[in-house]
Design an enzyme around this catalytic site. Structure first.
Site, PDB file in Angstrom:
ATOM      1  N   MET A  84     -81.841 -20.170 -18.977  1.00  0.00           N
ATOM      2  CA  MET A  84     -82.581 -19.816 -20.194  1.00  0.00           C
ATOM      3  C   MET A  84     -82.188 -18.406 -20.654  1.00  0.00           C
ATOM      4  O   MET A  84     -82.901 -17.781 -21.444  1.00  0.00           O
ATOM      5  CB  MET A  84     -84.083 -19.910 -19.958  1.00  0.00           C
ATOM      6  CG  MET A  84     -84.511 -21.340 -19.595  1.00  0.00           C
ATOM      7  SD  MET A  84     -86.219 -21.707 -19.986  1.00  0.00           S
ATOM      8  CE  MET A  84     -87.049 -20.522 -18.933  1.00  0.00           C
ATOM      9  N   GLY A  85     -81.078 -17.904 -20.141  1.00  0.00           N
ATOM     10  CA  GLY A  85     -80.600 -16.596 -20.597  1.00  0.00           C
ATOM     11  C   GLY A  85     -81.356 -15.445 -19.955  1.00  0.00           C
ATOM     12  O   GLY A  85     -81.990 -15.620 -18.917  1.00  0.00           O
ATOM     13  N   ALA A 121     -78.594 -10.975 -11.752  1.00  0.00           N
ATOM     14  CA  ALA A 121     -77.657 -11.269 -10.658  1.00  0.00           C
ATOM     15  C   ALA A 121     -77.925 -12.621  -9.990  1.00  0.00           C
ATOM     16  O   ALA A 121     -77.031 -13.182  -9.350  1.00  0.00           O
ATOM     17  CB  ALA A 121     -77.699 -10.139  -9.632  1.00  0.00           C
ATOM     18  N   GLY A 122     -79.145 -13.145 -10.116  1.00  0.00           N
ATOM     19  CA  GLY A 122     -79.442 -14.489  -9.578  1.00  0.00           C
ATOM     20  C   GLY A 122     -78.647 -15.548 -10.327  1.00  0.00           C
ATOM     21  O   GLY A 122     -77.957 -16.388  -9.731  1.00  0.00           O
ATOM     22  N   HIS A 123     -78.746 -15.495 -11.670  1.00  0.00           N
ATOM     23  CA  HIS A 123     -77.949 -16.425 -12.480  1.00  0.00           C
ATOM     24  C   HIS A 123     -76.459 -16.254 -12.165  1.00  0.00           C
ATOM     25  O   HIS A 123     -75.721 -17.227 -12.040  1.00  0.00           O
ATOM     26  CB  HIS A 123     -78.122 -16.119 -13.970  1.00  0.00           C
ATOM     27  CG  HIS A 123     -79.513 -16.302 -14.493  1.00  0.00           C
ATOM     28  ND1 HIS A 123     -80.267 -15.259 -14.958  1.00  0.00           N
ATOM     29  CD2 HIS A 123     -80.272 -17.408 -14.637  1.00  0.00           C
ATOM     30  CE1 HIS A 123     -81.429 -15.715 -15.384  1.00  0.00           C
ATOM     31  NE2 HIS A 123     -81.474 -17.019 -15.196  1.00  0.00           N
ATOM     32  N   GLY A 147     -80.834 -22.739  -8.583  1.00  0.00           N
ATOM     33  CA  GLY A 147     -81.256 -21.735  -7.615  1.00  0.00           C
ATOM     34  C   GLY A 147     -82.450 -22.194  -6.787  1.00  0.00           C
ATOM     35  O   GLY A 147     -83.361 -22.853  -7.304  1.00  0.00           O
ATOM     36  N   ASP A 150     -86.301 -21.579  -7.706  1.00  0.00           N
ATOM     37  CA  ASP A 150     -87.162 -22.616  -8.279  1.00  0.00           C
ATOM     38  C   ASP A 150     -87.032 -23.856  -7.390  1.00  0.00           C
ATOM     39  O   ASP A 150     -86.402 -24.846  -7.756  1.00  0.00           O
ATOM     40  CB  ASP A 150     -86.733 -22.909  -9.716  1.00  0.00           C
ATOM     41  CG  ASP A 150     -86.848 -21.676 -10.593  1.00  0.00           C
ATOM     42  OD1 ASP A 150     -87.964 -21.396 -11.059  1.00  0.00           O
ATOM     43  OD2 ASP A 150     -85.837 -20.962 -10.776  1.00  0.00           O
TER      44      ASP A 150
END
Ligand code: AMP
Length: 294
Positions: A31-32, A36-38, A148, A151
């Site tokens: 979702m933008g 750093a996780g994305h 990830g 979630d």
């Protein structure tokens, strides 16, 4: 890198790549407001696949009427610059009407797995998630789709949907990226001021206390939950929404932890901001921590 806003263009690009027959497609739906996780998912996709597609779409269908759809952070210019640095090939950033045109009326629901935990706290949230992920998987038709562990329930629900509806994509789940403080990276951390950001570290501190008790041999779910609750209660800026211990695959609620991995997951309000976090207890040591291929 190309930024694509039309679904037809995205479909024809992906179709062309598939037709060539020798390149794999890795897909990271987001979702933008990238962090750093994305980017850890993007890196994994880059390492594993020939072509990397990242979608940036704030999906209205997964927000409740009193949730933060309108205020959710959006910065496509910044996101695109980051994705370009990470050698992404295509950014798919459609408008809402491109994904949900007038007359849209088909929704995907995963029964059972999507009903407890986040599903109980956020009615219709997972219906929105599975509907948009189904759509995106149909548009991109990736070989691998990356999600990830942050979630955790979402990853489980999506795995089930992919299995049940025979999507021709492999789901890859990667570990939660955290700040040095332990705080799980999240776009919603943008809502926190300095004081709240400090308070938000209580989620991981609570989970770590339970994990330490587990390591010392505690197997009673009520007592492990109590360890989390008492930690949260000590933080005046935090209000616990729920904490639960469930089988890490079936999400069945547990009273006593056994041989199978257990998911301890929680949601906590820091002011108006609702944050979630989780850890898995009793993960087999030999199992790849990333869950890749699991
Ligand atoms: P979102 O933009 O919040 O919808 O997240 C897009 C993807 O990034 C989802 O698969 C999330 O689980 C994943 N993700 C979000 N935060 C993290 C994190 N801290 N570590 C790893 N993955 C994450």
């Amino acid at each position: 890198m190309e930024i694509i806003i039309l679904r037809q263009r995205m479909m024809s690009v992906a179709r062309e790549i598939r037709r060539e027959g020798n390149r794999t497609i890795g897909f990271v739906p987001t979702m933008g407001a990238l962090h750093a996780g994305h980017l850890s998912l993007v890196q994994a996709a880059r390492a594993r696949c020939d072509v990397v597609v990242v979608s940036v779409f704030v999906n209205p269908a997964q927000f409740g009427p009193r949730e933060d759809f309108a205020s959710y952070p959006r910065d496509l210019t910044h996101d695109s610059a980051l994705l370009d640095e990470f050698k992404v090939d295509y950014v798919f950033a459609p408008a809402v009407a491109e994904i949900y045109p007038k007359g849209f009326s088909t929704y995907v629901t995963v029964e059972g797995l999507s009903e407890g935990l986040e599903g109980a706290a956020r009615p219709r949230h997972f219906r929105g998630v599975t509907t948009v992920v189904a759509l995106l998987l149909n548009i991109v038709r990736p070989d691998f789709a990356f999600f990830g562990q942050k979630d955790a329930q979402q990853a489980i629900v999506i795995r089930q949907m992919v299995r049940d509806l025979a999507f021709d994509s492999e789901v890859v789940v990667l570990p939660t990226a955290r700040a040095e403080s332990g705080l799980a990276l999240s776009s919603r951390n943008d809502y926190l001021d300095v004081e709240q950001r400090r308070a938000a570290t209580v989620l991981y501190r609570g989970l770590s206390r339970a994990a330490a008790a587990y390591d010392e041999g505690e197997r009673n779910a009520r007592r492990l939950i109590e360890a989390v609750k008492s930690t949260i209660e000590k933080e005046p800026l935090a209000r616990l929404d729920y904490v639960s211990i469930n089988d890490a695959e079936t999400l069945a609620k547990l009273d006593e932890l056994g041989d199978r991995p257990a998911l301890i997951s929680m949601a906590v309000f820091i002011g108006k901001t609702r944050l979630i976090d989780n850890v898995v207890l009793g993960k087999a040591k030999r199992q790849d921590a990333s869950g890749v291929g699991a």
